[in-house]
Scaffold this active site. Structure first.
Site, PDB file in Angstrom:
ATOM      1  N   TYR A   1       0.869  -4.252  12.047  1.00 55.90           N
ATOM      2  CA  TYR A   1       0.677  -2.819  11.843  1.00 55.90           C
ATOM      3  C   TYR A   1       1.413  -1.983  12.880  1.00 55.90           C
ATOM      4  CZ  TYR A   1      -2.548  -3.975   8.155  1.00 55.90           C
ATOM      5  OH  TYR A   1      -3.073  -4.459   6.984  1.00 55.90           O
TER       6      TYR A   1
ATOM      7  N   ASN B   1     -10.213  -2.912   2.597  1.00 59.73           N
ATOM      8  CA  ASN B   1      -9.935  -2.897   1.161  1.00 59.73           C
ATOM      9  C   ASN B   1     -11.227  -2.666   0.387  1.00 59.73           C
ATOM     10  OD1 ASN B   1      -7.173  -3.369   1.263  1.00 59.73           O
ATOM     11  ND2 ASN B   1      -7.347  -5.573   0.975  1.00 59.73           N
TER      12      ASN B   1
ATOM     13  N   HIS C   1       0.829  -1.213   0.000  1.00 60.34           N
ATOM     14  CA  HIS C   1       0.000   0.000   0.000  1.00 60.34           C
ATOM     15  C   HIS C   1       0.865   1.266   0.000  1.00 60.34           C
ATOM     16  CE1 HIS C   1      -3.884  -2.087   0.873  1.00 60.34           C
ATOM     17  NE2 HIS C   1      -3.078  -2.973   1.419  1.00 60.34           N
TER      18      HIS C   1
HETATM   19 FE1  HDE Z   1      -2.358  -4.805   5.373  1.00 58.01          FE
HETATM   20  N1  HDE Z   1      -0.553  -3.997   5.862  1.00 58.01           N
HETATM   21  N2  HDE Z   1      -1.672  -6.632   5.892  1.00 58.01           N
HETATM   22  N3  HDE Z   1      -4.088  -5.683   4.741  1.00 58.01           N
HETATM   23  N4  HDE Z   1      -3.025  -3.046   4.803  1.00 58.01           N
HETATM   24  C1  HDE Z   1      -0.213  -2.713   5.746  1.00 58.01           C
HETATM   25  O1  HDE Z   1       0.863  -1.434   7.390  1.00 58.01           O
HETATM   26  C2  HDE Z   1      -0.571  -6.868   6.617  1.00 58.01           C
HETATM   27  C3  HDE Z   1      -4.407  -6.994   4.815  1.00 58.01           C
HETATM   28  C4  HDE Z   1      -4.289  -2.739   4.403  1.00 58.01           C
HETATM   29  O2  HDE Z   1      -3.249   3.478   4.048  1.00 58.01           O
HETATM   30  C5  HDE Z   1       1.102  -2.387   6.388  1.00 58.01           C
HETATM   31  O3  HDE Z   1       1.192   0.781   7.809  1.00 58.01           O
HETATM   32  C6  HDE Z   1      -0.480  -8.269   6.934  1.00 58.01           C
HETATM   33  C7  HDE Z   1      -5.817  -7.198   4.606  1.00 58.01           C
HETATM   34  C8  HDE Z   1      -4.372  -1.345   4.068  1.00 58.01           C
HETATM   35  O4  HDE Z   1      -1.580   3.374   5.454  1.00 58.01           O
HETATM   36  C9  HDE Z   1       1.517  -3.722   7.000  1.00 58.01           C
HETATM   37  C10 HDE Z   1      -1.573  -8.854   6.358  1.00 58.01           C
HETATM   38  C11 HDE Z   1      -6.325  -5.948   4.400  1.00 58.01           C
HETATM   39  C12 HDE Z   1      -3.114  -0.821   4.313  1.00 58.01           C
HETATM   40  C13 HDE Z   1       0.397  -4.637   6.580  1.00 58.01           C
HETATM   41  C14 HDE Z   1      -2.318  -7.819   5.724  1.00 58.01           C
HETATM   42  C15 HDE Z   1      -5.231  -5.016   4.486  1.00 58.01           C
HETATM   43  C16 HDE Z   1      -2.298  -1.906   4.774  1.00 58.01           C
HETATM   44  C17 HDE Z   1       2.084  -1.717   5.493  1.00 58.01           C
HETATM   45  C18 HDE Z   1      -1.939 -10.312   6.336  1.00 58.01           C
HETATM   46  C19 HDE Z   1      -7.760  -5.551   4.104  1.00 58.01           C
HETATM   47  C20 HDE Z   1      -2.653   0.599   4.076  1.00 58.01           C
HETATM   48  C21 HDE Z   1       2.212  -0.295   5.958  1.00 58.01           C
HETATM   49  C22 HDE Z   1      -2.311 -10.843   7.549  1.00 58.01           C
HETATM   50  C23 HDE Z   1      -8.695  -5.916   5.119  1.00 58.01           C
HETATM   51  C24 HDE Z   1      -2.920   1.468   5.241  1.00 58.01           C
HETATM   52  C25 HDE Z   1       1.380  -0.213   7.134  1.00 58.01           C
HETATM   53  C26 HDE Z   1      -2.558   2.897   4.894  1.00 58.01           C
HETATM   54  C27 HDE Z   1      -0.970  -1.756   5.157  1.00 58.01           C
HETATM   55  C28 HDE Z   1       0.355  -5.923   6.954  1.00 58.01           C
HETATM   56  C29 HDE Z   1      -3.494  -8.087   4.993  1.00 58.01           C
HETATM   57  C30 HDE Z   1      -5.422  -3.612   4.288  1.00 58.01           C
HETATM   58  C31 HDE Z   1       2.878  -4.233   6.591  1.00 58.01           C
HETATM   59  C32 HDE Z   1       0.615  -8.926   7.723  1.00 58.01           C
HETATM   60  C33 HDE Z   1      -6.575  -8.522   4.655  1.00 58.01           C
HETATM   61  C34 HDE Z   1      -5.596  -0.607   3.556  1.00 58.01           C
HETATM   62  O5  HDE Z   1       1.561  -3.662   8.384  1.00 58.01           O
END
Ligand code: HDE
Length: 703
Positions: free
Chosen positions: A373, A159, A86
């Site tokens: 996060y 999402n 993202h």
């Molecule tokens: Fe994320 N995801 N994600 N994700 N995600 C990040 O956090 C992660 C997942 C989502 O506008 C990171 O600050 C793991 C699902 C959004 O700043 C990180 C897993 C969904 C955003 C991270 C998922 C999301 C992130 C990267 C699997 C939808 C952007 C930078 C378990 C429900 C937020 C940060 C923004 C961002 C990890 C799966 C949505 C690395 C480990 C499912 C919208 O922490």
């Protein structure tokens, strides 16, 4: 050495007109009056920001030049790591208004009072591309919302697609590695059309439901304003009596859903890689504030036990037709950020930002996210004090005994920095509040430590099929085409076939079309399903974009191709009709300097024709005089303007004199191509409410 080169400008003044002398004796004028004085970070006024301090006119720069050194030092350290996923995003502020008290299901403060207004910050994003990638990549969109509630920050980090690729967070690094650039070559970026991605996908049958969504038009939204958002996981609401209700979060745009077509997305990425952020910026700047309703899909343990899929499995939805989405409030995005880095880049969303009255479930993906996060912020923002950055700070009273660390902007005041203490009253600092404080839902938990998944997680195809059969014919074709496009970029035939072997389990017609599109000699055998595919799940019309589009052209954009001499009455008609339905309007013309219409009035074009293709618009009008049509008939980009609008199934209006240009562009008249007569604009704008004339599309594609 001449005298004038070594002495600083003799007449330098601060806060007034300043003249500084360059090495060659040239001067630079600075504005005077109320303009603030340029200073160093230490506040020392700067006399000359054009020339570094040198030993002599042609000599080396002096290390003593504290202003120069500080400026370069700061510049050298401007970058922070981009988000690992993202990375490319766009954030804006807004307000959330609660419709009515939901005290019966949740004690969350934000849902106690009808009309309660809560500040929000929202960041939309793509997932796979790097920070500088293009907006129209085929990709999932992040939809992260922070509510600054009176009981702390609550983040729904969602999402625009309600399911996810994987079921267990332990596979997330593999998924993201496979999706991003291949490590040996560093490309392709912001694209899933490559071997590594489809290799991984084809070896992960649990990803097949998501594969259908990402190959659908959901991954090429027309605007952030026209997409849904989903919390994805099942969460809990907990009321004051401690009763828990399961919930899934939905954001529904009041402007309806809309996507672009793939060929349009490819062109948009070249013509305006910032298409989505510009669209949101423009809409907010012009006061056309986008809105979403937050909806709760609520259910209990009994429903969860009867539902044929596991509600803890993030690769599954609960169809809205089975559990309706109850609207609970409206979010309006009404303010752009003052500074992109300060707010959008530094915002640190966390799934574990949760407020009393809301709780997690044991969804293994959510559990993993709750670690990730918090952890990622340390790397990106450089220390544990990232909540001191204004966009991350709560807007309610808060306090604890955490202290120090990099860049501390606030520390506990007074003597007490530990607890318990006996300093008493306010001097003792903040204390726990067993009544208002966060209580985790006391779910019974027991069991052996195991590395396994629950049984129903093994159904990988049933809902993928349900998604496909819920689409209109046009949307199904887009899904087939997307698979063919992506897999045609995959160089390894075995990977292509493996993907198709999964599609056989989803829908044989789909699999056959993709196999044909790829030129496979025969349809591969179906992949072995871990559980039998449920083939008769009822279609869910809510899963279609086309079935949930807007009723009108409101908030959409009409592009009018003009040249000198164009019919002024028709232009005025279109302007009035567009304003009438709340649509935006832009002129495209041979020259940016202006167009003179038939009555001598002028219009200011927003785009020159070779930089303003029709992909920027939802519908187009070609308003030309005979001379204008002759002129633009010789201009390739004007012909592209028309032929692209036609190929992208857009509604096209034209004046009779413009017809030769349409002919040159290969337009064959159909019901979506309308000749504009005086007074005809309102009917045209009404027809545009359907957004696309889809019936045309199937006639335009032979392979
Ligand atoms: Fe994320 N995801 N994600 N994700 N995600 C990040 O956090 C992660 C997942 C989502 O506008 C990171 O600050 C793991 C699902 C959004 O700043 C990180 C897993 C969904 C955003 C991270 C998922 C999301 C992130 C990267 C699997 C939808 C952007 C930078 C378990 C429900 C937020 C940060 C923004 C961002 C990890 C799966 C949505 C690395 C480990 C499912 C919208 O922490």
């Amino acid at each position: 050495m001449s005298d004038k080169t070594i002495k600083p400008s003799a007449d330098a003044t601060f806060g007034d007109t300043t003249v500084s002398r360059g090495a060659g004796g040239e001067t630079h004028q600075h504005a005077g009056g109320d303009v603030p004085t340029l200073t160093t970070n230490g506040g020392i006024p700067v006399a000359d920001d054009q020339n570094s301090l040198k030993a002599g006119e042609r000599g080396p720069t002096l290390i003593e030049d504290f202003h120069f050194r500080e400026k370069i030092f700061h510049f050298d350290h401007e970058r922070i790591p981009e988000r690992v996923v993202h990375a490319r995003g766009f954030g804006v502020h807004g307000t959330f208004e609660t419709y009515k008290s939901l005290a019966d299901v949740t004690s969350a403060d934000i849902f106690q009072r009808a009309g309660e207004k809560t500040d929000v910050f929202v960041r939309f994003s793509t997932v796979a591309g790097n920070k500088g990638s293009a907006d129209l990549a085929r990709d999932v969109r992040g939809f992260a919302v922070r509510f600054y509630t009176k009981e702390g920050n609550w983040d729904i980090v969602g999402n625009n697609i309600p399911v996810f690729f994987i079921q267990d967070a332990i596979k997330f690094p593999d998924l993201i590695h496979a999706a991003k650039q291949e490590p040996d070559r560093g490309f392709p970026q912001a694209q899933t059309a490559h071997d590594n991605f489809w290799d991984f996908m084809s070896l992960m049958p649990e990803a097949m439901h998501m594969a259908m969504w990402i190959m659908s038009d959901r991954t090429i939204p027309r605007s952030f304003r026209f997409m849904e958002g989903f919390g994805v996981h099942t969460f809990r609401l907990v009321n004051a009596e401690g009763k828990s209700t399961f919930v899934k979060f939905h954001w529904k745009p009041t402007a309806g859903l809309q996507s672009v077509v793939w060929n349009e997305a490819l062109k948009l990425n070249g013509m305006d890689p910032d298409f989505h952020r510009r669209d949101l910026w423009d809409a907010i700047q012009m006061g056309d504030f986008p809105e979403w309703e937050l909806g709760f899909q609520m259910f209990d343990e009994d429903f969860a036990a009867k539902f044929p899929f596991d509600v803890l499995d993030a690769t599954k939805i609960i169809p809205e037709e089975e559990v309706p989405v109850v609207p609970v409030g409206k979010m309006t995005l009404n303010r752009t950020v003052e500074n992109f880095f300060f707010e959008t880049e530094q915002v640190a969303f966390q799934t574990n930002n949760i407020v009393p009255g809301v709780d997690f479930t044991n969804d293994p993906l959510l559990q993993g996210r709750n670690f990730s996060y918090l952890d990622t912020q340390l790397k990106r923002l450089g220390g544990p004090n990232f909540t001191h950055i204004p966009v991350n700070a709560p807007r309610c009273p808060f306090g604890n005994f955490q202290q120090d660390g990099h860049m501390a902007m606030r520390n506990p005041k007074g003597r007490a920095n530990y607890e318990p203490n006996s300093w008493g009253g306010a001097a003792g600092g903040p204390r726990e509040d067993p009544k208002r404080g966060y209580q985790s839902f006391p779910e019974e938990v027991s069991g052996q430590k195991l590395r396994v998944r629950a049984e129903l997680f093994a159904d990988h195809y049933s809902q993928a099929r349900q998604f496909f059969v819920s689409q209109t014919g046009v949307e199904q074709t887009h899904i087939e085409d997307a698979f063919v496009f992506e897999l045609s970029k995959v160089e390894t035939p075995a990977i292509r076939e493996r993907v198709v072997s999964h599609l056989v389990n989803i829908d044989e017609g789909l699999a056959q079309k993709v196999a044909d599109g790829l030129g496979l000699a025969a349809l591969p055998a179906a992949a072995d399903p871990a559980r039998p595919v449920i083939r008769d799940l009822a279609p869910s019309p809510k899963l279609s974009i086309v079935k949930n589009g807007p009723e009108s052209f409101k908030g959409r954009k009409l592009g009018i191709l003009l040249a000198d001499g164009a019919d002024a009455a028709i232009v005025a008609d279109l302007e009035k009709a567009a304003a009438g339905v709340g649509a935006q309007l832009e002129f495209v013309a041979p020259k940016i300097g202006g167009v003179t219409l038939s009555d001598g009035s002028t219009r200011e074009p927003k785009q020159k024709v070779n930089g303003g293709p029709s992909v920027l618009y939802d519908a187009v009008a070609i308003v030309l005089s005979a001379e204008g049509a002759t002129l633009l008939g010789k201009e390739a980009t004007a012909k592209d303007f028309v032929s692209d609008a036609f190929a992208h199934a857009k509604f096209i209006a034209f004046t009779a004199a413009a017809k030769p240009l349409l002919d040159k562009a290969g337009v064959e008249q159909d019901q979506g191509v309308v000749e504009l007569k005086p007074g005809g604009a309102p009917d045209f704008l009404k027809a545009c409410g359907a957004l696309r004339f889809w019936a045309r599309e199937e006639k335009l594609h032979a392979v």
